[in-house]
Motif scaffolding. Structure first.
Motif, PDB file in Angstrom:
ATOM      1  N   SER A 178     -34.409 -22.343 -41.943  1.00 24.02           N
ATOM      2  CA  SER A 178     -35.809 -22.424 -41.537  1.00 24.02           C
ATOM      3  C   SER A 178     -36.336 -21.094 -41.041  1.00 24.02           C
ATOM      4  N   GLU A 179     -35.508 -20.298 -40.420  1.00 25.57           N
ATOM      5  CA  GLU A 179     -35.948 -18.984 -39.960  1.00 25.57           C
ATOM      6  C   GLU A 179     -35.833 -17.939 -41.061  1.00 25.57           C
ATOM      7  N   LEU A 180     -34.887 -18.114 -41.966  1.00 28.98           N
ATOM      8  CA  LEU A 180     -34.712 -17.150 -43.047  1.00 28.98           C
ATOM      9  C   LEU A 180     -35.950 -17.048 -43.926  1.00 28.98           C
ATOM     10  N   THR A 181     -36.683 -18.144 -44.076  1.00 20.58           N
ATOM     11  CA  THR A 181     -37.863 -18.116 -44.938  1.00 20.58           C
ATOM     12  C   THR A 181     -38.946 -17.188 -44.401  1.00 20.58           C
ATOM     13  N   ARG A 182     -38.883 -16.836 -43.119  1.00 23.51           N
ATOM     14  CA  ARG A 182     -39.899 -15.972 -42.522  1.00 23.51           C
ATOM     15  C   ARG A 182     -39.496 -14.494 -42.560  1.00 23.51           C
ATOM     16  N   ILE A 183     -38.338 -14.216 -43.140  1.00 20.00           N
ATOM     17  CA  ILE A 183     -37.842 -12.839 -43.218  1.00 20.00           C
ATOM     18  C   ILE A 183     -38.174 -12.263 -44.595  1.00 20.00           C
ATOM     19  N   HIS A 184     -38.963 -11.187 -44.626  1.00 22.80           N
ATOM     20  CA  HIS A 184     -39.451 -10.645 -45.894  1.00 22.80           C
ATOM     21  C   HIS A 184     -38.983  -9.226 -46.184  1.00 22.80           C
ATOM     22  N   THR A 185     -38.348  -8.567 -45.221  1.00 18.58           N
ATOM     23  CA  THR A 185     -37.858  -7.210 -45.416  1.00 18.58           C
ATOM     24  C   THR A 185     -36.521  -7.046 -44.716  1.00 18.58           C
ATOM     25  N   GLY A 186     -35.821  -5.979 -45.067  1.00 20.10           N
ATOM     26  CA  GLY A 186     -34.582  -5.685 -44.377  1.00 20.10           C
ATOM     27  C   GLY A 186     -34.802  -5.420 -42.904  1.00 20.10           C
ATOM     28  N   SER A 187     -35.949  -4.810 -42.572  1.00 17.29           N
ATOM     29  CA  SER A 187     -36.288  -4.569 -41.168  1.00 17.29           C
ATOM     30  C   SER A 187     -36.468  -5.886 -40.421  1.00 17.29           C
ATOM     31  N   ASP A 188     -37.152  -6.863 -41.054  1.00 17.91           N
ATOM     32  CA  ASP A 188     -37.289  -8.197 -40.452  1.00 17.91           C
ATOM     33  C   ASP A 188     -35.916  -8.807 -40.173  1.00 17.91           C
ATOM     34  N   LEU A 189     -35.030  -8.643 -41.136  1.00 22.43           N
ATOM     35  CA  LEU A 189     -33.689  -9.221 -41.014  1.00 22.43           C
ATOM     36  C   LEU A 189     -32.948  -8.617 -39.825  1.00 22.43           C
ATOM     37  N   TRP A 190     -33.061  -7.322 -39.657  1.00 11.64           N
ATOM     38  CA  TRP A 190     -32.414  -6.668 -38.521  1.00 11.64           C
ATOM     39  C   TRP A 190     -32.989  -7.172 -37.194  1.00 11.64           C
ATOM     40  N   PRO A 215     -35.054  -4.369 -52.764  1.00 10.83           N
ATOM     41  CA  PRO A 215     -35.765  -5.654 -52.681  1.00 10.83           C
ATOM     42  C   PRO A 215     -35.041  -6.789 -53.387  1.00 10.83           C
ATOM     43  N   ALA A 216     -34.399  -6.486 -54.508  1.00  6.04           N
ATOM     44  CA  ALA A 216     -33.701  -7.538 -55.260  1.00  6.04           C
ATOM     45  C   ALA A 216     -32.499  -8.088 -54.500  1.00  6.04           C
ATOM     46  N   TRP A 217     -32.049  -7.359 -53.483  1.00 10.42           N
ATOM     47  CA  TRP A 217     -30.878  -7.799 -52.726  1.00 10.42           C
ATOM     48  C   TRP A 217     -31.236  -8.547 -51.452  1.00 10.42           C
ATOM     49  N   LEU A 218     -32.502  -8.577 -51.068  1.00 11.71           N
ATOM     50  CA  LEU A 218     -32.866  -9.196 -49.786  1.00 11.71           C
ATOM     51  C   LEU A 218     -32.453 -10.664 -49.734  1.00 11.71           C
ATOM     52  N   ASN A 219     -32.910 -11.468 -50.686  1.00  9.77           N
ATOM     53  CA  ASN A 219     -32.579 -12.896 -50.642  1.00  9.77           C
ATOM     54  C   ASN A 219     -31.090 -13.160 -50.801  1.00  9.77           C
ATOM     55  N   PRO A 220     -30.397 -12.467 -51.733  1.00 13.64           N
ATOM     56  CA  PRO A 220     -28.943 -12.677 -51.801  1.00 13.64           C
ATOM     57  C   PRO A 220     -28.218 -12.331 -50.501  1.00 13.64           C
ATOM     58  N   VAL A 221     -28.658 -11.269 -49.813  1.00 16.29           N
ATOM     59  CA  VAL A 221     -28.031 -10.909 -48.543  1.00 16.29           C
ATOM     60  C   VAL A 221     -28.314 -11.976 -47.492  1.00 16.29           C
ATOM     61  N   LYS A 222     -29.553 -12.465 -47.433  1.00 16.78           N
ATOM     62  CA  LYS A 222     -29.871 -13.546 -46.488  1.00 16.78           C
ATOM     63  C   LYS A 222     -28.983 -14.762 -46.732  1.00 16.78           C
ATOM     64  N   GLU A 223     -28.811 -15.114 -47.997  1.00 16.87           N
ATOM     65  CA  GLU A 223     -27.994 -16.282 -48.332  1.00 16.87           C
ATOM     66  C   GLU A 223     -26.537 -16.075 -47.919  1.00 16.87           C
ATOM     67  N   ARG A 224     -26.022 -14.852 -48.176  1.00 11.15           N
ATOM     68  CA  ARG A 224     -24.622 -14.622 -47.835  1.00 11.15           C
ATOM     69  C   ARG A 224     -24.421 -14.594 -46.323  1.00 11.15           C
ATOM     70  N   LEU A 225     -25.347 -14.002 -45.588  1.00 11.88           N
ATOM     71  CA  LEU A 225     -25.244 -14.012 -44.126  1.00 11.88           C
ATOM     72  C   LEU A 225     -25.333 -15.436 -43.586  1.00 11.88           C
ATOM     73  N   ALA A 226     -26.205 -16.255 -44.191  1.00  8.11           N
ATOM     74  CA  ALA A 226     -26.315 -17.655 -43.763  1.00  8.11           C
ATOM     75  C   ALA A 226     -25.006 -18.395 -44.006  1.00  8.11           C
ATOM     76  N   ASP A 227     -24.349 -18.124 -45.132  1.00  5.97           N
ATOM     77  CA  ASP A 227     -23.043 -18.735 -45.403  1.00  5.97           C
ATOM     78  C   ASP A 227     -22.023 -18.338 -44.341  1.00  5.97           C
ATOM     79  N   LEU A 228     -22.018 -17.059 -43.988  1.00  6.23           N
ATOM     80  CA  LEU A 228     -21.069 -16.580 -42.982  1.00  6.23           C
ATOM     81  C   LEU A 228     -21.375 -17.170 -41.606  1.00  6.23           C
TER      82      LEU A 228
END
Length: 305
Positions: A178-190, A215-228
Protein backbone atom coordinates in the motif's frame (compact mmCIF):
# COMPACT_ATOMS: atom_id res chain seq x y z
CA UNK A 1 1.06 9.45 3.93
CA UNK A 2 0.41 7.66 7.22
CA UNK A 3 -1.48 4.40 7.33
CA UNK A 4 -4.70 5.05 9.26
CA UNK A 5 -5.95 2.42 11.71
CA UNK A 6 -9.60 3.27 12.37
CA UNK A 7 -11.18 1.97 15.57
CA UNK A 8 -14.62 0.52 14.90
CA UNK A 9 -17.00 2.14 17.39
CA UNK A 10 -19.54 -0.67 16.98
CA UNK A 11 -17.12 -3.08 18.62
CA UNK A 12 -17.37 -1.41 22.02
CA UNK A 13 -20.70 0.43 22.08
CA UNK A 14 -23.48 -1.26 24.02
CA UNK A 15 -21.23 -4.19 24.90
CA UNK A 16 -22.40 -6.56 27.63
CA UNK A 17 -18.84 -7.70 28.33
CA UNK A 18 -17.50 -7.50 31.88
CA UNK A 19 -14.93 -4.85 32.73
CA UNK A 20 -12.20 -7.49 32.86
CA UNK A 21 -13.04 -8.59 29.33
CA UNK A 22 -13.02 -5.02 28.06
CA UNK A 23 -9.68 -4.42 29.75
CA UNK A 24 -8.25 -7.56 28.16
CA UNK A 25 -9.55 -6.41 24.77
CA UNK A 26 -7.63 -3.13 25.11
CA UNK A 27 -4.46 -5.06 25.82
CA UNK A 28 -5.28 -7.09 22.71
CA UNK A 29 -5.62 -3.86 20.74
CA UNK A 30 -2.14 -2.85 21.87
CA UNK A 31 -0.79 -6.20 20.70
CA UNK A 32 -2.50 -5.69 17.34
CA UNK A 33 -1.03 -2.19 16.97
CA UNK A 34 2.44 -3.52 17.79
CA UNK A 35 2.05 -6.20 15.13
CA UNK A 36 1.04 -3.66 12.48
CA UNK A 37 4.01 -1.48 13.37
CA UNK A 38 6.33 -4.41 12.71
CA UNK A 39 5.39 -3.90 9.07
CA UNK A 40 4.64 -0.17 8.92
CA UNK A 41 5.94 2.46 11.33
CA UNK A 42 4.00 5.35 9.77
CA UNK A 43 0.65 4.60 11.41
CA UNK A 44 -1.94 6.67 13.25
CA UNK A 45 -4.91 5.50 15.33
CA UNK A 46 -8.21 7.17 14.39
CA UNK A 47 -11.12 7.22 16.84
CA UNK A 48 -14.62 8.74 16.94
CA UNK A 49 -13.50 11.07 19.77
CA UNK A 50 -10.19 11.49 21.50
CA UNK A 51 -9.17 8.00 22.54
CA UNK A 52 -9.02 8.82 26.25
CA UNK A 53 -12.55 10.28 26.10
CA UNK A 54 -14.14 7.07 24.80
CA UNK A 55 -16.86 5.25 26.76
CA UNK A 56 -16.59 1.48 26.54
CA UNK A 57 -20.09 0.21 27.02
CA UNK A 58 -22.51 1.39 29.69
CA UNK A 59 -20.33 1.74 32.75
CA UNK A 60 -16.66 1.78 31.79
CA UNK A 61 -14.41 4.32 30.12
CA UNK A 62 -10.89 4.51 28.78
CA UNK A 63 -10.07 6.98 31.54
CA UNK A 64 -11.12 4.47 34.20
CA UNK A 65 -9.06 1.80 32.47
CA UNK A 66 -6.08 4.17 32.28
CA UNK A 67 -6.31 4.80 36.02
CA UNK A 68 -5.64 1.14 36.81
CA UNK A 69 -1.93 0.66 37.49
CA UNK A 70 -2.02 -2.82 35.94
CA UNK A 71 -2.47 -1.15 32.55
CA UNK A 72 0.53 1.16 32.83
CA UNK A 73 2.64 -0.37 30.03
CA UNK A 74 -0.27 -0.61 27.59
CA UNK A 75 -1.26 2.94 28.45
CA UNK A 76 2.26 4.20 27.79
CA UNK A 77 2.25 2.55 24.37
CA UNK A 78 -1.10 4.08 23.43
CA UNK A 79 0.02 7.53 24.55
CA UNK A 80 3.00 7.17 22.23
CA UNK A 81 0.81 6.40 19.20
CA UNK A 82 -0.01 9.14 16.74
CA UNK A 83 -3.76 9.69 17.06
CA UNK A 84 -6.43 11.51 15.12
CA UNK A 85 -10.10 12.28 15.83
CA UNK A 86 -12.94 12.60 15.04
CA UNK A 87 -13.74 10.39 12.06
CA UNK A 88 -15.21 13.27 10.08
CA UNK A 89 -11.92 15.16 10.04
CA UNK A 90 -10.01 12.26 8.49
CA UNK A 91 -11.73 11.52 5.17
CA UNK A 92 -11.62 14.15 2.39
CA UNK A 93 -14.85 16.18 2.16
CA UNK A 94 -15.57 15.02 -1.38
CA UNK A 95 -15.59 11.43 -0.15
CA UNK A 96 -17.47 11.74 3.14
CA UNK A 97 -20.26 14.16 2.24
CA UNK A 98 -23.49 12.44 1.24
CA UNK A 99 -22.16 8.92 1.80
CA UNK A 100 -23.13 6.62 4.65
CA UNK A 101 -22.01 3.14 5.58
CA UNK A 102 -23.90 0.38 7.37
CA UNK A 103 -22.83 -2.95 8.82
CA UNK A 104 -25.73 -5.32 9.21
CA UNK A 105 -28.08 -2.31 9.03
CA UNK A 106 -26.27 -0.42 11.78
CA UNK A 107 -24.61 2.91 10.92
CA UNK A 108 -20.87 2.22 10.79
CA UNK A 109 -18.98 5.50 10.62
CA UNK A 110 -15.62 4.09 11.67
CA UNK A 111 -15.72 1.17 9.24
CA UNK A 112 -16.84 3.55 6.51
CA UNK A 113 -13.98 5.92 7.27
CA UNK A 114 -11.49 3.06 6.99
CA UNK A 115 -12.94 2.21 3.58
CA UNK A 116 -12.80 5.82 2.37
CA UNK A 117 -9.18 6.43 3.35
CA UNK A 118 -7.94 2.99 2.30
CA UNK A 119 -6.92 2.17 5.86
CA UNK A 120 -7.30 -0.77 8.20
CA UNK A 121 -10.36 -1.01 10.45
CA UNK A 122 -9.57 -2.35 13.94
CA UNK A 123 -12.02 -3.62 16.56
CA UNK A 124 -12.08 -4.71 20.17
CA UNK A 125 -12.69 -8.48 20.04
CA UNK A 126 -15.77 -8.44 22.26
CA UNK A 127 -18.13 -10.27 19.88
CA UNK A 128 -17.88 -13.03 17.29
CA UNK A 129 -19.00 -10.45 14.74
CA UNK A 130 -15.51 -8.94 14.67
CA UNK A 131 -13.53 -12.16 14.26
CA UNK A 132 -12.98 -11.63 10.53
CA UNK A 133 -10.09 -10.07 8.56
CA UNK A 134 -12.55 -8.65 6.01
CA UNK A 135 -15.93 -7.02 6.67
CA UNK A 136 -18.71 -6.23 4.20
CA UNK A 137 -20.54 -2.90 4.32
CA UNK A 138 -23.51 -1.31 2.62
CA UNK A 139 -22.43 2.01 1.07
CA UNK A 140 -25.34 4.39 0.48
CA UNK A 141 -25.40 7.84 -1.02
CA UNK A 142 -26.99 10.23 -3.48
CA UNK A 143 -25.90 10.37 -7.12
CA UNK A 144 -27.10 12.13 -10.25
CA UNK A 145 -28.09 9.90 -13.15
CA UNK A 146 -27.67 10.66 -16.88
CA UNK A 147 -30.99 12.50 -16.94
CA UNK A 148 -29.94 14.82 -14.10
CA UNK A 149 -32.20 13.22 -11.50
CA UNK A 150 -30.81 12.56 -8.05
CA UNK A 151 -31.36 9.04 -6.77
CA UNK A 152 -30.29 6.93 -3.81
CA UNK A 153 -27.54 4.46 -4.67
CA UNK A 154 -26.42 1.43 -2.71
CA UNK A 155 -23.42 -0.82 -3.18
CA UNK A 156 -21.72 -3.57 -1.21
CA UNK A 157 -18.07 -2.85 -0.38
CA UNK A 158 -15.44 -4.55 1.74
CA UNK A 159 -12.97 -3.13 4.25
CA UNK A 160 -9.78 -4.66 5.60
CA UNK A 161 -10.18 -5.43 9.27
CA UNK A 162 -8.38 -6.84 12.30
CA UNK A 163 -9.49 -7.50 15.87
CA UNK A 164 -6.58 -9.73 16.87
CA UNK A 165 -2.88 -9.60 16.11
CA UNK A 166 -3.24 -12.85 14.14
CA UNK A 167 -5.42 -11.01 11.62
CA UNK A 168 -2.48 -8.77 10.74
CA UNK A 169 -0.80 -11.75 9.08
CA UNK A 170 -3.66 -11.77 6.56
CA UNK A 171 -2.71 -8.23 5.53
CA UNK A 172 1.10 -8.44 5.53
CA UNK A 173 1.50 -8.15 1.76
CA UNK A 174 -0.96 -5.26 1.57
CA UNK A 175 0.70 -3.38 4.44
CA UNK A 176 3.90 -3.26 2.44
CA UNK A 177 2.38 -2.79 -1.03
CA UNK A 178 0.00 0.00 0.00
CA UNK A 179 2.87 2.39 0.62
CA UNK A 180 4.94 1.20 -2.33
CA UNK A 181 2.33 2.51 -4.76
CA UNK A 182 3.11 6.06 -3.59
CA UNK A 183 6.83 5.74 -4.39
CA UNK A 184 7.66 7.12 -7.85
CA UNK A 185 11.43 7.75 -7.76
CA UNK A 186 14.54 6.30 -6.22
CA UNK A 187 14.68 9.37 -3.98
CA UNK A 188 11.13 8.62 -2.75
CA UNK A 189 12.22 5.07 -2.01
CA UNK A 190 15.16 6.25 0.07
CA UNK A 191 13.03 8.71 2.06
CA UNK A 192 10.35 6.07 2.78
CA UNK A 193 12.72 3.20 3.58
CA UNK A 194 12.34 3.18 7.38
CA UNK A 195 8.54 3.34 7.26
CA UNK A 196 8.02 0.80 4.49
CA UNK A 197 10.84 -1.63 5.26
CA UNK A 198 11.33 -1.72 9.06
CA UNK A 199 13.18 -5.07 8.84
CA UNK A 200 15.69 -3.76 6.31
CA UNK A 201 18.57 -1.42 7.14
CA UNK A 202 20.27 0.45 4.31
CA UNK A 203 23.89 1.57 4.32
CA UNK A 204 24.20 5.33 3.63
CA UNK A 205 25.89 4.61 0.30
CA UNK A 206 22.65 3.05 -1.01
CA UNK A 207 21.13 6.55 -1.24
CA UNK A 208 23.36 7.23 -4.26
CA UNK A 209 22.49 3.86 -5.78
CA UNK A 210 18.80 4.78 -5.64
CA UNK A 211 19.34 8.29 -6.98
CA UNK A 212 21.07 6.78 -10.02
CA UNK A 213 18.53 3.97 -10.39
CA UNK A 214 17.32 3.52 -13.97
CA UNK A 215 13.55 4.22 -14.28
CA UNK A 216 12.99 0.71 -15.66
CA UNK A 217 14.43 -0.71 -12.44
CA UNK A 218 12.30 1.23 -9.94
CA UNK A 219 9.33 -1.14 -9.79
CA UNK A 220 11.45 -4.32 -9.89
CA UNK A 221 13.57 -2.97 -7.01
CA UNK A 222 10.45 -2.08 -5.00
CA UNK A 223 9.11 -5.59 -5.54
CA UNK A 224 12.36 -7.24 -4.52
CA UNK A 225 12.70 -5.09 -1.39
CA UNK A 226 9.08 -5.92 -0.50
CA UNK A 227 9.90 -9.64 -0.84
CA UNK A 228 12.89 -9.24 1.46
CA UNK A 229 10.86 -7.23 3.99
CA UNK A 230 8.17 -9.89 4.19
CA UNK A 231 10.75 -12.66 4.50
CA UNK A 232 12.63 -10.83 7.26
CA UNK A 233 9.45 -9.96 9.17
CA UNK A 234 8.57 -13.66 9.43
CA UNK A 235 12.14 -14.74 10.25
CA UNK A 236 12.86 -16.37 13.62
CA UNK A 237 16.67 -16.11 13.88
CA UNK A 238 16.75 -18.24 17.03
CA UNK A 239 15.48 -21.26 15.07
CA UNK A 240 16.28 -20.44 11.43
CA UNK A 241 19.69 -19.64 9.98
CA UNK A 242 18.06 -17.58 7.22
CA UNK A 243 14.61 -16.26 6.34
CA UNK A 244 12.36 -18.20 4.00
CA UNK A 245 13.00 -16.27 0.82
CA UNK A 246 10.12 -15.22 -1.41
CA UNK A 247 12.27 -14.87 -4.54
CA UNK A 248 15.60 -16.25 -5.72
CA UNK A 249 18.26 -15.35 -3.15
CA UNK A 250 21.75 -16.87 -3.16
CA UNK A 251 25.24 -16.19 -1.79
CA UNK A 252 27.89 -14.96 -4.21
CA UNK A 253 30.40 -17.47 -5.56
CA UNK A 254 33.74 -17.81 -3.78
CA UNK A 255 35.60 -16.24 -6.70
CA UNK A 256 33.45 -13.08 -6.55
CA UNK A 257 33.08 -12.54 -2.79
CA UNK A 258 35.91 -9.99 -2.76
CA UNK A 259 33.60 -7.68 -4.74
CA UNK A 260 30.97 -7.81 -2.02
CA UNK A 261 32.74 -6.07 0.87
CA UNK A 262 31.30 -2.77 2.03
CA UNK A 263 31.98 -0.62 5.08
CA UNK A 264 29.05 -0.65 7.50
CA UNK A 265 28.15 2.13 9.94
CA UNK A 266 30.40 0.53 12.57
CA UNK A 267 33.40 1.48 10.41
CA UNK A 268 34.20 -2.16 9.62
CA UNK A 269 34.17 -3.86 6.22
CA UNK A 270 31.64 -6.69 6.11
CA UNK A 271 30.78 -9.29 3.53
CA UNK A 272 27.46 -8.63 1.77
CA UNK A 273 27.51 -11.65 -0.50
CA UNK A 274 23.83 -12.61 -0.25
CA UNK A 275 21.96 -11.14 -3.19
CA UNK A 276 18.57 -11.00 -4.86
CA UNK A 277 18.08 -10.44 -8.58
CA UNK A 278 15.94 -8.04 -10.56
CA UNK A 279 15.42 -7.38 -14.26
CA UNK A 280 15.57 -6.12 -16.99
CA UNK A 281 19.25 -6.91 -17.27
CA UNK A 282 21.43 -8.26 -14.49
CA UNK A 283 20.22 -6.24 -11.52
CA UNK A 284 21.56 -7.18 -8.09
CA UNK A 285 20.62 -6.25 -4.53
CA UNK A 286 23.37 -7.21 -2.06
CA UNK A 287 22.80 -7.60 1.68
CA UNK A 288 23.87 -9.46 4.80
CA UNK A 289 21.81 -10.96 7.60
CA UNK A 290 21.76 -9.47 11.10
CA UNK A 291 20.07 -12.09 13.26
CA UNK A 292 20.55 -10.14 16.48
CA UNK A 293 18.25 -7.40 15.16
CA UNK A 294 16.13 -9.57 12.85
CA UNK A 295 17.18 -7.35 9.96
CA UNK A 296 18.70 -7.59 6.52
CA UNK A 297 21.38 -4.95 5.92
CA UNK A 298 21.32 -3.68 2.32
CA UNK A 299 24.67 -2.45 0.94
CA UNK A 300 24.23 -2.22 -2.82
CA UNK A 301 21.47 -1.90 -5.45
CA UNK A 302 22.43 -1.79 -9.11
CA UNK A 303 24.02 -3.70 -11.96
CA UNK A 304 25.82 -6.97 -11.27
CA UNK A 305 29.09 -6.29 -9.46
Amino acid sequence: MSLLLVLNELSYRETKARREEVSDSLHGLVGLLRKVRQHRTDVALVTERRFFDLDLGDDYSVREWAGDGRNRDALRYLRGMRQRAPFRDVAPADLRDGTEYFHRERPAEGLGTAHQVGGLAVSLPLAQLWEEPLLWLSQRGLAEDDAGAVALTEAEVDVRHASRSEHVDEHRQWLCDSELTRIHTGSDLWEAREDVFPHLRFLPRVADDLLRLAPAWLNPVKERLADLELAASAWAPAVEAAPRWRSKVTPESETRKALCRFVDTDGQAHLFDWHARFTPGAGRLHFRMDGARQQLVVAYIGAKL
